[in-house]
Enzyme design. Structure first.
Site, PDB file in Angstrom:
ATOM      1  N   HIS A 149      77.128 -10.983   1.824  1.00 33.85           N
ATOM      2  CA  HIS A 149      76.285  -9.973   1.181  1.00 33.85           C
ATOM      3  C   HIS A 149      75.946  -8.779   2.098  1.00 33.85           C
ATOM      4  O   HIS A 149      75.091  -7.973   1.745  1.00 33.85           O
ATOM      5  CB  HIS A 149      75.029 -10.585   0.552  1.00 33.85           C
ATOM      6  N   HIS A 174      70.863 -10.883  -3.867  1.00 34.67           N
ATOM      7  CA  HIS A 174      71.207 -11.888  -2.851  1.00 34.67           C
ATOM      8  C   HIS A 174      70.044 -12.797  -2.476  1.00 34.67           C
ATOM      9  O   HIS A 174      70.239 -13.793  -1.792  1.00 34.67           O
ATOM     10  CB  HIS A 174      71.786 -11.227  -1.608  1.00 34.67           C
TER      11      HIS A 174
END
Lengths: 476, 141
Positions: free
Chosen positions: A324, A399
């Site tokens: 991420h 995330h």
């Protein structure tokens, strides 16, 4: 954030029209409450990103966006090299390729309950966690170079895990275009004793129970069933990535000043993709992505050994491993035309939809798994990319929950040993070398991830598949 | 003595940690920001100061020099496995010679809460206010 400063496109999408130096609009995803709770700094940072050269379509903020440095955490922006686009070291951040790996164990909760303490202790002993911990693996210069070029493939060749794992890692575990020559001696030195280590802060290793399924077909394809356990590993490229981020941020800031490029925030330091410094950063950053892949591959192997030591014959298979914090070259269709774009995701997970050519056969009909981390006591989630992911935000999703309280405040509010005791009562065992670290990471210091997940689902960024609850958490 | 009484403090940042310091000279402020950085990891007073490390930094301006100084310490902490509790900084223009005294990390004694990944340029400032110098920097943890 003041809602009157935004245009409401839908209940889950908000737009800031270009003004001042902005080249494109900014788009924020979230329900009214999430947007209202976002710091004004997110507004400032997401509009700052919109001023960068070569940015395409919009500067995006995911539903978990919060105040970062340069880019907001939860920021997504794509740049076109043919339109003078840039690559930004600050837009990737220090923890290059930080990500989450999830492994399916086939174990049921009742298999683990009788040995839960022993399993927690075994995992804590096997996986180095926290500041001052070092790995067993020490790499020579030549091995370091091979690791930076090979990623998880290098790790599998050295006996960590199996070749079958590679299919379930983005880029098949080896990031093309890595240039180990662009990685400095100092970055290599920082990594020398850190292979196979978890790190600290919000990084974790968890044994999680699947408590709810939201999409039965997708869950079956992912091998997920209620009551079964998965392993979640959240960490990145360790000291090597931190040092690469540090060095290129400085070089880009100095070069920007020399070229007279005016930036609203020095942390947005960037270089043209088509420049020597831009190319060297991309080569080093991709080598750091390989370092993160190798690191999570080694930790996955250590977890398998620990599981088998306590529960013999356990087979933990890799569901997926995705980052991420990256800048990736991807083909996206803009106004009907396919373009190669450099997509920055800082605290945002790539979320390719069903049918994407890069996904392995078993996952392709469903879409790419997206992992959203919890915070010790709170739920983690497995989502999947959807058909709408690409046009929403270049196939990106949230995330994590994001902090709602500073570390300083968290330390004032809680004691680490109280947090550990409280979570044990609720069925989650914590193992950590630092009680101060546990206090700073207390679950209540984070926002409620549920609202973030709902907004991500409703906005069409990714769809809900399964909800997880932690049984064991190893915290750095 | 409290952190504030020693001329350094932390300010709230959503994801990371803000370091702030003030002092009569630029050198004092750089020393105090470094102490604030140790304070993000552990109580600086718990760190024994029996090993000495010297670093040299330079940068195009004084703000970037502060980041260079902090990142030099991050590197020394990471590669030597040390924490630092006392600092001495000499600044000449945009060059610096810094000395840090500390010891090897002890997880039992220091309970290190976080690892500092690097110093950022967001909200970075070094300037004069009245008769003193003040500085702010956010570090990524």
């Amino acid at each position: 954030m003041e809602l009157s400063r935004l245009e409401k496109v839908s209940p889950f999408e908000w737009r800031i029209a270009p003004h001042g130096e902005m080249r494109v609009p900014a788009v924020l995803y979230g329900d009214e409450q999430l947007i209202r709770d976002m710091d004004d700094k997110v507004y400032e940072q997401v509009t700052n990103v919109a001023t960068l050269p070569g940015i395409v379509t919009a500067s995006y903020a995911m539903p978990d966006a919060h105040w970062g440095y340069g880019f907001p955490i939860g920021g997504v922006a794509a740049f076109d090299p043919e339109a003078g686009g840039v690559v930004s070291a600050g837009g990737v951040g220090f923890d290059i390729s930080c990500g989450v790996r999830t492994m399916v164990t086939g174990l049921k909760r009742e298999d683990v309950e009788p040995v839960k303490e022993e399993l927690a202790d075994t995992l804590f002993a096997a996986i180095p966690a926290g500041l001052g911990s070092t790995g067993e693996i020490s790499l020579s210069d030549a091995e370091m170079t091979a690791m930076l070029a090979g990623g998880a493939r290098w790790a599998v060749d050295r006996g960590f895990g199996a070749p079958a794992d590679l299919d379930r890692i983005e880029e098949s575990g080896c990031m093309p275009g890595a240039m180990p020559d662009c990685v400095s001696d100092r970055a290599r030195q920082r990594q020398r004793r850190e292979m196979g280590t978890l790190g600290s802060g919000n990084h974790y290793l968890e044994i999680q129970e699947i408590v709810r399924i939201h999409d039965g077909d997708a869950a079956r394809a992912f091998g997920l069933a209620v009551g079964e356990l998965v392993v979640g590993i959240h960490c990145g490229s360790r000291g090597l990535g931190h040092q690469i981020g540090t060095e290129f941020l400085r070089d880009m800031a100095i070069e920007d000043a020399r070229l007279g490029l005016k930036l609203p925030d020095r942390e947005l330091a960037c270089s043209p993709i088509d420049s020597d410094l831009g190319r060297r950063y991309l080569g080093a950053m991709r080598a750091a992505i390989n370092c993160a892949f190798a690191n999570r591959q080694i930790i996955g192997h250590l977890v398998r050994q620990a599981l088998c030591a306590v529960l013999p014959r356990t087979e933990a298979t890799l569901l997926f491993d995705v980052s991420h914090n990256t800048c990736k070259v991807e083909e996206h269709t803009i106004n009907g035309k396919a373009r190669q774009l450099f997509v920055h995701r800082k605290g945002a997970t790539r979320a390719f939809g069903p049918g994407h050519a890069s996904l392995p056969g078993a996952l392709r009909p469903i879409g790419q798994p997206v992992f959203v981390g919890g915070s010790m006591g709170t739920a983690s989630w497995i989502l999947a990319g959807t058909a709408t992911s690409e046009r929403r935000a270049f196939s990106s999703a949230c995330h994590g929950a994001g902090r709602r309280m500073s570390r300083h405040q968290a330390r004032k509010n809680w004691r680490g040993d109280d947090v550990v005791r409280d979570l044990a009562h609720r069925g989650t065992l914590i193992r950590s070398p630092s009680m101060r670290g546990v206090a700073e990471e207390a679950p209540a210091a984070y926002k409620d991830v549920t609202a973030v997940i709902e907004a991500t689902h409703e906005a069409g960024l990714a769809r809900k598949i399964a909800e997880l609850r932690p049984l064991i958490c190893i915290k750095g | 003595m409290s952190a504030q009484a020693n001329g350094w403090s932390h300010f709230a940042h959503e994801a990371d940690i803000g370091l702030a310091a003030s002092g009569p000279s630029l050198g004092d402020v750089f020393e105090r920001v470094a102490t604030a950085m140790t304070g993000a990891i552990t109580d600086p007073e718990l760190v024994r100061t029996n090993e000495k490390v010297t670093v040299h930094c330079e940068a195009p301006d004084i703000e970037l020099l502060l980041v260079e100084w902090l990142n030099a310490l991050v590197f020394e902490m990471a590669t030597r496995g040390m924490l630092f509790g006392r600092f001495e900084v000499r600044i000449d223009g945009c060059r610096l010679v810094g000395t840090a005294w500390g010891e090897k990390i002890s997880r039992e004694r220091h309970h290190p809460a976080v690892e500092v990944k690097g110093a950022t340029y967001t909200g970075l400032s070094v300037h004069r206010r009245g008769g003193s110098w003040v500085a702010r920097c956010v570090v990524d943890v």
